[in-house]
Design an enzyme around this catalytic site. Sequence first.
Site, PDB file in Angstrom:
ATOM      1  N   CYS A 200       0.813  -1.221   0.000  1.00  0.00           N
ATOM      2  CA  CYS A 200       0.000   0.000   0.000  1.00  0.00           C
ATOM      3  C   CYS A 200       0.844   1.268   0.000  1.00  0.00           C
ATOM      4  CB  CYS A 200      -0.946   0.001   1.200  1.00  0.00           C
ATOM      5  SG  CYS A 200      -2.136  -1.360   1.190  1.00  0.00           S
ATOM      6  N   CYS A 223      -3.557   5.811   8.988  1.00  0.00           N
ATOM      7  CA  CYS A 223      -2.978   4.502   9.289  1.00  0.00           C
ATOM      8  C   CYS A 223      -3.823   3.761  10.314  1.00  0.00           C
ATOM      9  CB  CYS A 223      -1.565   4.710   9.821  1.00  0.00           C
ATOM     10  SG  CYS A 223      -0.746   3.225  10.376  1.00  0.00           S
TER      11      CYS A 223
END
Length: 235
Positions: A200, A223
């Site tokens: 990612c 996150c």
Amino acid sequence: MPLKELAERRNMLHRKSDAQTIVKHALDDVQIGKVALVSSFGAEAVVLLHMVAQVGKATPVIFLDTEMLFPETLAYQREVSGLLGLTDVRIIGPDRNDVLTHDVDGLLHQADTDACCDLRKTRPLNRALGEFDGWITGRKRYQGGQRAQLPLYEKEDRKIKINPLANWSAQDVQDYMGAHDLPRHPLVADGYPSVGCMPCTTRANVLEDPRAGRWRNAEKTECGIHNRPRKEHAA
């Protein structure tokens, strides 16, 4: 004292304090209790790791190994921990049964990045923080998104989160690294100004936001370390 009031009082107390003072007081604050540093050992993480090491090398440091990190991050974690003499780095991974149940082929991130973060970051961290009353993070307002109005201290569920670098700029980070001759994450020089999990994270060019390479072309910006566990998966 209610945690929300405690956070507000600490914000007032430290409104003019430098980051080093905030770190030291957070680790010694009997009203908050037991505090750990949660570190990604990413592009800017060495700043707080260095500050914490100056206060106490035995400070608990929680590092989430999602099993999808760049090899360079794993090597950097070992390098920095050894260089700073950190003696209580806790390497936390996802629950094996959870992985076998929800992501046995390691492709969950392609279908649902939030579910992957929940599995590999949020839930493991939630378990690791069980013994702590507060935790230190490296988030900064200049990173934008949900972080733009970040306070120094905040209440989250039953814990206090401390953000000593909240009002730092990107240049402040670089200046501190240079002043203390701290090692850079090796991927930064390779075009990764922000480093997360390998599937990612992409490179970002100099004209882009430093976090543009995180979850590129997706609405996701935060996150999993800073998310609450999904209710259906909460431990």
